[in-house]
Design a protein around this motif. Structure first.
Motif, PDB file in Angstrom:
ATOM      1  N   TRP A  12      57.543   2.966  81.442  1.00 21.29           N
ATOM      2  CA  TRP A  12      58.569   3.941  81.054  1.00 21.29           C
ATOM      3  C   TRP A  12      59.318   3.480  79.807  1.00 21.29           C
ATOM      4  CZ3 TRP A  12      59.654   8.762  81.326  1.00 21.29           C
ATOM      5  CH2 TRP A  12      60.934   9.226  81.055  1.00 21.29           C
ATOM      6  N   THR A  17      68.070   5.033  80.918  1.00 26.46           N
ATOM      7  CA  THR A  17      68.979   5.111  82.073  1.00 26.46           C
ATOM      8  C   THR A  17      68.477   6.114  83.094  1.00 26.46           C
ATOM      9  OG1 THR A  17      70.827   4.561  80.612  1.00 26.46           O
ATOM     10  CG2 THR A  17      71.366   5.468  82.769  1.00 26.46           C
ATOM     11  N   LEU A  18      68.012   7.270  82.609  1.00 27.34           N
ATOM     12  CA  LEU A  18      67.491   8.294  83.514  1.00 27.34           C
ATOM     13  C   LEU A  18      66.285   7.771  84.281  1.00 27.34           C
ATOM     14  CD1 LEU A  18      67.607  11.257  84.473  1.00 27.34           C
ATOM     15  CD2 LEU A  18      66.082  11.827  82.554  1.00 27.34           C
ATOM     16  N   GLY A  19      65.381   7.050  83.598  1.00 26.00           N
ATOM     17  CA  GLY A  19      64.203   6.508  84.272  1.00 26.00           C
ATOM     18  C   GLY A  19      64.564   5.488  85.333  1.00 26.00           C
ATOM     19  N   VAL A  65      67.388   5.305  87.036  1.00 28.64           N
ATOM     20  CA  VAL A  65      67.999   6.006  88.178  1.00 28.64           C
ATOM     21  C   VAL A  65      66.929   6.697  89.018  1.00 28.64           C
ATOM     22  CG1 VAL A  65      69.541   7.906  88.806  1.00 28.64           C
ATOM     23  CG2 VAL A  65      70.211   6.296  87.024  1.00 28.64           C
ATOM     24  N   ILE A  66      65.975   7.351  88.367  1.00 20.79           N
ATOM     25  CA  ILE A  66      64.925   8.066  89.107  1.00 20.79           C
ATOM     26  C   ILE A  66      64.053   7.101  89.892  1.00 20.79           C
ATOM     27  CG2 ILE A  66      62.838   9.455  88.828  1.00 20.79           C
ATOM     28  CD1 ILE A  66      64.189  10.864  86.503  1.00 20.79           C
ATOM     29  N   ILE A  67      63.672   5.976  89.271  1.00 18.21           N
ATOM     30  CA  ILE A  67      62.797   5.015  89.951  1.00 18.21           C
ATOM     31  C   ILE A  67      63.519   4.378  91.133  1.00 18.21           C
ATOM     32  CG2 ILE A  67      61.690   2.760  89.671  1.00 18.21           C
ATOM     33  CD1 ILE A  67      60.810   3.649  86.917  1.00 18.21           C
ATOM     34  N   SER A 106      56.414   0.983  95.789  1.00 20.30           N
ATOM     35  CA  SER A 106      57.771   0.757  95.275  1.00 20.30           C
ATOM     36  C   SER A 106      57.807  -0.450  94.353  1.00 20.30           C
ATOM     37  CB  SER A 106      58.737   0.547  96.447  1.00 20.30           C
ATOM     38  OG  SER A 106      58.735   1.665  97.303  1.00 20.30           O
ATOM     39  N   GLY A 145      65.947   5.672  92.785  1.00 16.94           N
ATOM     40  CA  GLY A 145      66.086   6.697  93.814  1.00 16.94           C
ATOM     41  C   GLY A 145      64.793   6.976  94.549  1.00 16.94           C
ATOM     42  N   SER A 146      63.671   6.868  93.835  1.00 18.11           N
ATOM     43  CA  SER A 146      62.380   7.181  94.454  1.00 18.11           C
ATOM     44  C   SER A 146      61.920   6.120  95.441  1.00 18.11           C
ATOM     45  CB  SER A 146      61.316   7.374  93.372  1.00 18.11           C
ATOM     46  OG  SER A 146      61.114   6.172  92.666  1.00 18.11           O
ATOM     47  N   SER A 149      71.837   3.595  98.973  1.00 19.01           N
ATOM     48  CA  SER A 149      72.721   3.876  97.840  1.00 19.01           C
ATOM     49  C   SER A 149      74.082   3.218  97.985  1.00 19.01           C
ATOM     50  CB  SER A 149      72.891   5.394  97.684  1.00 19.01           C
ATOM     51  OG  SER A 149      73.423   5.962  98.873  1.00 19.01           O
TER      52      SER A 149
END
Length: 446
Positions: free
Chosen positions: A190, A229-231, A233-235, A179, A237-238, A243
């Motif tokens: 990224w 932004t997508l990266g 959020v994904i990182i 992480s 979340g992973s 949350s």
């Protein structure tokens, strides 16, 4: 009580120390080091020989195939020699029946490095060498080093267990080594990868949809920020963050950031609008803050302009272009006109002066023939006939220089045609009065 994750981490470090202290491993390290030294020695001898044959090399240097071969050899000769040396070392270990796991690993990684060097060299030859070098240092080399380190560690331990070792807790969620790597190194890779994708999309796909550079840049920038932004959020979340707690913190931070970065957000929106509208583009010549400047870079936050007066650069926030009046000289038509004011003596024929001015303007190579230069008899001056020569240019940045050159040409033409340029003359008449005489007597010491 010792944390199980910490204990496992120390256990793997001890295991690595024991592994490196073994003579079997150290012998393989020595031979791998020998391969690197051999590559360095052969490369040094090769370029020393090439420098001694400099005249012969120079005779071939103008040939395209020879230059291509030189570029290929500069980047690939070192990994090629290492690969060949390790291959012979592997055969030696097999012949001696020695353990060769580390040698095989070095041979495999050297093959990957040789392939990487060959691809990078070909990319530099076929595309922009500057762009390839930039992303080589920022993206490709870090990925290659990560692959080497991960491959080496996989010889000693199970990477899937190592990356799941818990280091600490954040928002009631365990933060593991994997992480932490995702949050730091993963985000960096990224962001850099998105920057490369933006460049590729802008120079390939978007060319078919937008002819002008402004909308193309705007679309590429929107894609870039969407992917960033997508990266994120994904990182996030992973790695399994809570949350609810994360949303509460980001909500509070966004309120404070919204007030603190109000100007930044305004400039960002202004930049997107400018890029989509196309009212301002890189290369445009504008007058901003009273100075003639050329737009070099139009970004989402600010524009970089080059001041033509002293070649300095200014960073102008994008919202300035919406709140202040900006004069553009190249928006729809790059043509500009300049005027040169000339005076001639009263004894001259105005028609002859006009013809001389037009002939002189036609001889300057940078003055346009269409629209053609125009000369006017402006007015009767106090001591001269005043004329105006109006001419057109297709580049606003050369106006001052061309005007100066044209003035010198007009002066030589007037001298050749015996057209005098008068000096201002004034007749001063002094009428003595009683008060003047009195004042003169008072000031006269005699």
């Amino acid at each position: 009580m010792t944390d199980p994750g910490t204990s496992y981490l120390f256990e793997q470090i001890t295991k690595l120390s024991i592994y490196l202290n073994r003579w079997v491993v150290q012998r393989q390290f020595l031979f791998v080091l020998l391969a690197f030294l051999c590559a360095w020695f052969i490369k040094t001898l090769f370029w020393k020989y090439a420098r001694q044959r400099e005249e012969q090399v120079r005779a071939f240097s103008k040939r395209a195939w020879f230059q291509f071969a030189i570029h290929i050899s500069q980047d690939t000769i070192n990994p090629l020699i290492i690969f060949l040396s390790l291959n012979w070392i592997r055969r030696l270990f097999l012949w001696q029946q020695w353990n060769n796991g580390l040698v095989i690993f070095a041979l495999r990684t050297s093959g990957v490095y040789l392939l990487y060097a060959l691809i990078i060299t070909l990319a530099k030859e076929l595309t922009s060498a500057k762009i390839v070098s930039f992303y080589q240092n920022r993206l490709f080399l870090p990925l290659l080093l990560t692959y080497f380190i991960a491959s080496f560690l996989s010889l000693i331990t199970d990477l899937s267990l190592l990356v799941n070792v818990s280091l600490f807790k954040l928002f009631d969620s365990a933060i593991t080594i994997g992480s932490l790597l995702l949050i730091t190194f993963g985000l960096y890779i990224w962001f850099t990868l998105v920057s490369l994708l933006e460049y590729i999309i802008s120079h390939t796909i978007l060319r078919y949809f937008y002819e002008e550079i402004g909308p193309r840049q705007a679309t590429a920038i929107l894609i870039r920020y969407f992917l960033i932004t997508l990266g994120i959020v994904i990182i996030i979340g992973s790695i399994g963050l809570n949350s609810t707690v994360f949303a509460a913190m980001t909500g509070g931070l966004s309120l404070g950031v919204g007030f603190g970065l109000r100007e930044v957000i305004s400039n960002f929106i202004s930049g997107i609008v400018l890029l989509f509208e196309g009212n301002l583009r890189p290369g445009d010549v504008i007058t901003v803050e009273g100075e003639l400047s050329q737009v070099k870079v139009l970004g989402v936050r600010a524009a970089v302009v080059e001041v033509t007066k002293d070649n300095s650069e200014k960073i102008i926030p994008n919202q300035i272009f919406f709140t202040e009046s900006i004069t553009t000289h190249t928006r729809s038509n790059p043509l500009i006109y300049r005027s040169l004011l000339i005076s001639a003596h009263y004894s001259c024929d105005p028609s002859h002066v006009i013809n001389v001015l037009l002939d002189t303007a036609d001889k300057h190579p940078e003055i346009l023939a269409d629209p053609c230069p125009i000369a006017f008899f402006d007015c009767f001056g106090e001591s001269s006939l005043d004329f105006e020569l109006k001419f057109w240019l297709n580049n606003p940045l050369i106006g001052k220089r061309v005007t100066s050159e044209l003035a010198c040409m007009v002066w030589k033409a007037f001298e050749r045609e015996n057209i005098p340029i008068p000096y201002p003359q004034r007749d001063v008449h002094i009428y003595p009065t009683s008060s003047t005489e009195i004042n003169t007597k008072e000031l006269d010491p005699t």
